[in-house]
Design an enzyme around this catalytic site. Structure first.
Site, PDB file in Angstrom:
ATOM      1  N   GLU A  11      10.628 -15.343  -3.040  1.00  0.00           N
ATOM      2  CA  GLU A  11      11.475 -14.175  -3.275  1.00  0.00           C
ATOM      3  C   GLU A  11      12.493 -14.056  -2.139  1.00  0.00           C
ATOM      4  O   GLU A  11      13.396 -14.867  -2.040  1.00  0.00           O
ATOM      5  CB  GLU A  11      10.611 -12.931  -3.498  1.00  0.00           C
ATOM      6  CG  GLU A  11       9.767 -13.103  -4.767  1.00  0.00           C
ATOM      7  CD  GLU A  11       8.888 -11.929  -5.142  1.00  0.00           C
ATOM      8  OE1 GLU A  11       8.591 -11.798  -6.333  1.00  0.00           O
ATOM      9  OE2 GLU A  11       8.470 -11.137  -4.262  1.00  0.00           O
TER      10      GLU A  11
HETATM   11  C1  HEC Z   1      13.302 -12.578  -6.480  1.00  0.00           C
HETATM   12  C2  HEC Z   1      12.961 -11.449  -7.294  1.00  0.00           C
HETATM   13  C3  HEC Z   1      12.303 -10.246  -6.672  1.00  0.00           C
HETATM   14  C4  HEC Z   1      12.701  -9.526  -5.568  1.00  0.00           C
HETATM   15  C5  HEC Z   1      13.865  -9.798  -4.644  1.00  0.00           C
HETATM   16  C6  HEC Z   1      11.798  -8.403  -5.482  1.00  0.00           C
HETATM   17  N1  HEC Z   1      10.887  -8.435  -6.501  1.00  0.00           N
HETATM   18 FE1  HEC Z   1       9.518  -7.028  -6.935  1.00  0.00          FE
HETATM   19  N2  HEC Z   1       8.706  -8.240  -8.313  1.00  0.00           N
HETATM   20  C7  HEC Z   1       9.190  -9.474  -8.679  1.00  0.00           C
HETATM   21  C8  HEC Z   1       8.201 -10.163  -9.499  1.00  0.00           C
HETATM   22  C9  HEC Z   1       8.357 -11.534 -10.108  1.00  0.00           C
HETATM   23  C10 HEC Z   1       7.089  -9.303  -9.579  1.00  0.00           C
HETATM   24  C11 HEC Z   1       5.733  -9.601 -10.255  1.00  0.00           C
HETATM   25  C12 HEC Z   1       4.950 -10.479  -9.270  1.00  0.00           C
HETATM   26  C13 HEC Z   1       3.454 -10.566  -9.534  1.00  0.00           C
HETATM   27  O1  HEC Z   1       2.912  -9.783 -10.316  1.00  0.00           O
HETATM   28  O2  HEC Z   1       2.813 -11.434  -8.926  1.00  0.00           O
HETATM   29  C14 HEC Z   1       7.456  -8.089  -8.850  1.00  0.00           C
HETATM   30  C15 HEC Z   1       6.659  -6.948  -8.780  1.00  0.00           C
HETATM   31  C16 HEC Z   1       7.047  -5.768  -8.145  1.00  0.00           C
HETATM   32  C17 HEC Z   1       6.353  -4.502  -8.245  1.00  0.00           C
HETATM   33  C18 HEC Z   1       5.097  -4.235  -9.057  1.00  0.00           C
HETATM   34  C19 HEC Z   1       5.389  -3.581 -10.388  1.00  0.00           C
HETATM   35  C20 HEC Z   1       4.152  -3.495 -11.259  1.00  0.00           C
HETATM   36  O3  HEC Z   1       4.268  -3.061 -12.410  1.00  0.00           O
HETATM   37  O4  HEC Z   1       3.057  -3.867 -10.822  1.00  0.00           O
HETATM   38  C21 HEC Z   1       7.029  -3.601  -7.444  1.00  0.00           C
HETATM   39  C22 HEC Z   1       6.674  -2.146  -7.210  1.00  0.00           C
HETATM   40  C23 HEC Z   1       8.125  -4.319  -6.836  1.00  0.00           C
HETATM   41  N3  HEC Z   1       8.109  -5.619  -7.314  1.00  0.00           N
HETATM   42  C24 HEC Z   1       8.984  -3.791  -5.891  1.00  0.00           C
HETATM   43  C25 HEC Z   1       9.870  -4.579  -5.151  1.00  0.00           C
HETATM   44  C26 HEC Z   1      10.520  -4.144  -3.921  1.00  0.00           C
HETATM   45  C27 HEC Z   1      10.340  -2.794  -3.276  1.00  0.00           C
HETATM   46  C28 HEC Z   1      11.318  -5.183  -3.514  1.00  0.00           C
HETATM   47  C29 HEC Z   1      12.155  -5.267  -2.271  1.00  0.00           C
HETATM   48  C30 HEC Z   1      11.471  -5.096  -1.002  1.00  0.00           C
HETATM   49  C31 HEC Z   1      11.158  -6.244  -4.504  1.00  0.00           C
HETATM   50  N4  HEC Z   1      10.252  -5.853  -5.447  1.00  0.00           N
HETATM   51  C32 HEC Z   1      11.852  -7.448  -4.479  1.00  0.00           C
HETATM   52  C33 HEC Z   1      10.425  -9.979  -8.342  1.00  0.00           C
HETATM   53  C34 HEC Z   1      11.150  -9.554  -7.229  1.00  0.00           C
END
Ligand code: HEC
Ligand code: HEC
Length: 399
Positions: free
Chosen positions: A192
């Site tokens: 990420e």
């Molecule tokens: C490159 C893409 C990417 C970036 C940048 C990213 N995310 Fe995500 N995010 C994801 C993905 C893919 C998942 C699911 C991962 C898993 O379940 O293992 C996720 C899951 C989540 C979830 C969980 C939602 C759920 O329903 O469980 C949250 C909250 C979240 N991200 C917040 C953030 C925050 C805050 C940031 C910045 C600090 C961020 N993400 C940056 C791709 C990203």
């Protein structure tokens, strides 16, 4: 804020209580998960062939008539309150809400690409707040998984950040306990935002004078406020306000005409066939783990919670996703492998419930799911002005 909010009903009910109620309902509800044995005189569901069997057609007709009767008498509202318990609260951190300064800091951090190694990805890149909190950088049809640092493809579909603070755990495999715990993960995740270490993250933040001030204002008691715990707390404080009430909340708070006839029929079907064994509570999901492919093996490379616990019993166990805004968050499942809601509903019937639904039932359920599309808090999510870098701020690293 300009968004209208439905009247709050029972907003103090704790989500833990809801999860427990849910489990109790799951235990009490007849004919649901894992229970494919037909009761006395009942037509055995499922495994019905593609051709419509007249007995099945008759059953479906009778069930539609029953759904219509429920809608007219108001018993659907009572049933819905039993399963979904209450409408959405206005924030997910209702116990100790974040301060205005913490929310403002969290908003800046959420939109700041300097928290990534290449300084080209922010949380908003993969969770676009103007697009229901998912990754819409690729055109529709090509959004299965997200691209991280240097365009590396991840393995899972980015779920919405809206209403996420109301889930019992976060991430598809539940490995994050809450928003603050989760917020630390993507920044250091090599797939990420790929920052090499927490020290480098702090070096970036400390080099930006506007952040030093914003952290002091947000955490006035802390002698050294620029630290990773405070960064995560501010992000979580901002995310806690990402809640999207919809017409369904008006319905739950007693306004029966807030849903159309078809949506109510879909809701009745959603409850009757047993979707609510897993998708329940105010977030319509997000409060338990379940197996994908409960009654029929679903082929998936990703083994879900098994990847976290290593326990064989956890193979293909995923967090049941919330269905809030689901009509806006395609593609579906942890790997983004399913493109449309129609397919998704049929798949759930087949793999989770051992039933095959009629086209009418599917259309009705989809109509109900569309009523879960909420209002985005348009002022709250306005991209903020970010504090400028200084000469000390590290440059993007594209290695
Ligand atoms: C490159 C893409 C990417 C970036 C940048 C990213 N995310 Fe995500 N995010 C994801 C993905 C893919 C998942 C699911 C991962 C898993 O379940 O293992 C996720 C899951 C989540 C979830 C969980 C939602 C759920 O329903 O469980 C949250 C909250 C979240 N991200 C917040 C953030 C925050 C805050 C940031 C910045 C600090 C961020 N993400 C940056 C791709 C990203
Ligand atoms: C036994 C539990 C269970 C039942 C019953 C169930 N689901 Fe699910 N549902 C899940 C799980 C678990 C997932 C996520 C699986 C994954 O991504 O690997 C899911 C995913 C979904 C999704 C995709 C959401 C997204 O954001 O990707 C939709 C839509 C959905 N279910 C609708 C339904 C409907 C409609 C019914 C009733 C016909 C139903 N579900 C019944 C457990 C269940």
């Amino acid at each position: 804020m300009s968004r209208t909010r439905p009247p709050v009903l029972l907003s103090h009910v704790s989500l833990r209580a809801i999860a427990i109620t849910g489990l109790m309902l799951a235990a009490l509800a007849p004919g649901l998960v894992g229970c494919t044995e037909a009761g006395d005189g009942q037509i055995r569901r499922g495994r019905s062939s593609a051709k419509v069997n007249p007995a099945v057609a008759a059953r479906q007709k009778a069930e539609r008539a029953q759904a219509e009767a429920e809608r007219q008498t108001g018993s659907l509202l009572e049933k819905s309150r039993a399963v979904f318990t209450t409408n959405l609260p206005t924030r997910s951190d209702t116990a100790t809400p974040a301060s205005a300064e913490q929310i403002a800091l969290g908003r800046m951090l959420f939109y700041d690409q300097r928290l990534s190694k290449g300084q080209d990805l922010s949380c908003n890149s993969c969770h676009d707040l103007s697009a229901y909190g998912i990754d819409v950088r690729e055109p529709e049809g090509h959004r299965e998984v997200s691209k991280g640092h240097r365009g590396v493809l991840g393995t899972r579909n980015a779920p919405s950040v809206y209403n996420a603070g109301l889930h019992f755990r976060l991430l598809w495999d539940g490995r994050a306990e809450n928003l603050a715990h989760q917020a630390r993960m993507p920044i250091l995740n090599p797939e990420e935002m790929a920052m090499p270490s927490e020290e480098v993250v702090l070096e970036v933040l400390a080099s930006i004078p506007g952040y030093a001030r914003a952290f002091r204002a947000a955490f006035p008691e802390d002698p050294e406020p620029v630290n990773v715990d405070n960064m995560a707390a501010a992000l979580a404080g901002f995310e806690a306000g990402l809640v999207t009430p919809s017409r369904f909340d008006y319905f739950l708070s007693g306004q029966r005409d807030a849903l159309t006839e078809q949506e109510q029929r879909g809701l009745a079907t959603f409850i009757r066939v047993g979707c609510t064994t897993c998708h329940m509570g105010p977030t319509v999901g997000g409060n338990q783990y379940q197996k994908l492919g409960l009654v029929k093996t679903y082929q998936s490379k990703d083994k879900g919670r098994f990847e976290v616990t290593g326990a064989v019993a956890d193979t293909y166990i995923f967090k049941v996703p919330s269905l809030r805004n689901v009509a806006e968050t395609a593609p579906y499942l942890h790997d983004g492998s399913v493109g449309t809601l129609d397919e998704m509903v049929a798949l759930m019937g087949e793999y989770q419930l051992d039933i095959s639904m009629s086209p009418e039932e599917i259309v009705d359920i989809v109509a109900f799911l569309e009523s879960l599309t909420g209002l985005l808090p348009s002022e709250y999510i306005q991209p903020p002005r970010l504090p400028p870098s200084s000469r000390q701020t590290p440059k993007p690293d594209n290695s």
